[in-house]
Design a protein around this motif. Structure first.
Motif, short mmCIF file in Angstrom:
data_model
loop_
_atom_site.label_atom_id
_atom_site.label_comp_id
_atom_site.label_asym_id
_atom_site.label_seq_id
_atom_site.Cartn_x
_atom_site.Cartn_y
_atom_site.Cartn_z
N ILE A 1 0.87 -1.17 0.00
CA ILE A 1 0.00 0.00 0.00
C ILE A 1 0.91 1.22 0.00
O ILE A 1 1.77 1.36 0.87
CB ILE A 1 -0.99 0.00 1.19
N LEU B 1 2.12 -3.98 3.56
CA LEU B 1 0.86 -3.89 4.30
C LEU B 1 0.92 -4.64 5.63
O LEU B 1 0.37 -4.19 6.63
CB LEU B 1 -0.29 -4.44 3.44
N SER B 2 1.65 -5.75 5.66
CA SER B 2 1.70 -6.56 6.87
C SER B 2 2.22 -5.81 8.10
O SER B 2 1.60 -5.88 9.16
CB SER B 2 2.54 -7.81 6.62
#
Length: 160
Positions: free
Chosen positions: A111, A116-117
């Protein structure tokens, strides 16, 4: 100190589980031997504990409550989430794109160019930590754990 200790213990356990779950999204998984991966997991988890503890203290200072997870969980939790996500966004950008300390595999969901994690880690884990803290804190610190040693200012409303 006991409250910060509980917060740190929760941060260690939950972040270690998260780091283990997401390690395959980073290039170190395929590039390093088992001991190097284990060291990276420990190192990253301890860094997460420092972030969590700094955010715990920041929320306590802003709210003037050392027991904010019990007395002001939504407000304190929002401070932790926003602060930790902001720091993590900067750290991921800096370490991936500026200095190359780590990299993402093609499996890492992205993103705005960031993994994103690790962002989800700081969106999900602090609320879980607050819930567990409230449960364990009432047992460890007693039922009066919502009373802070730091005085708060109450606003009295004047009726017209």
């Amino acid at each position: 100190m006991a409250r910060a200790g509980l917060w740190s213990a929760l941060a260690f356990v939950l972040n270690l589980m998260w780091e283990i779950a997401q390690v395959r999204l980073y290039t170190i998984w395929a590039a390093a031997d088992g001991m190097s991966v284990a060291w990276a997991l420990l190192h990253c988890t301890l860094g997460d504990v420092v972030i969590a503890l700094v955010m715990f203290a920041l929320a306590g200072m802003v709210l003037w409550r050392a027991d904010w997870p019990a007395s002001l969980p939504w407000t304190g939790g929002a401070i932790v989430v926003i602060g930790a996500m902001a720091f993590t966004a900067w750290s991921e950008w800096y370490n991936v794109y500026r200095v190359g300390n780590w990299g993402y595999t093609a499996s890492m969901p992205m993103i705005f160019g960031l993994g994103l994690s690790p962002l989800l880690q700081w969106l999900i884990l602090p609320p879980v930590m607050v819930v567990v803290y409230r449960t364990l804190g009432s047992v460890l610190f007693g039922r009066h754990s919502t009373q802070s040693a730091i005085p708060t200012h109450e606003v009295t409303r004047i009726q017209p």
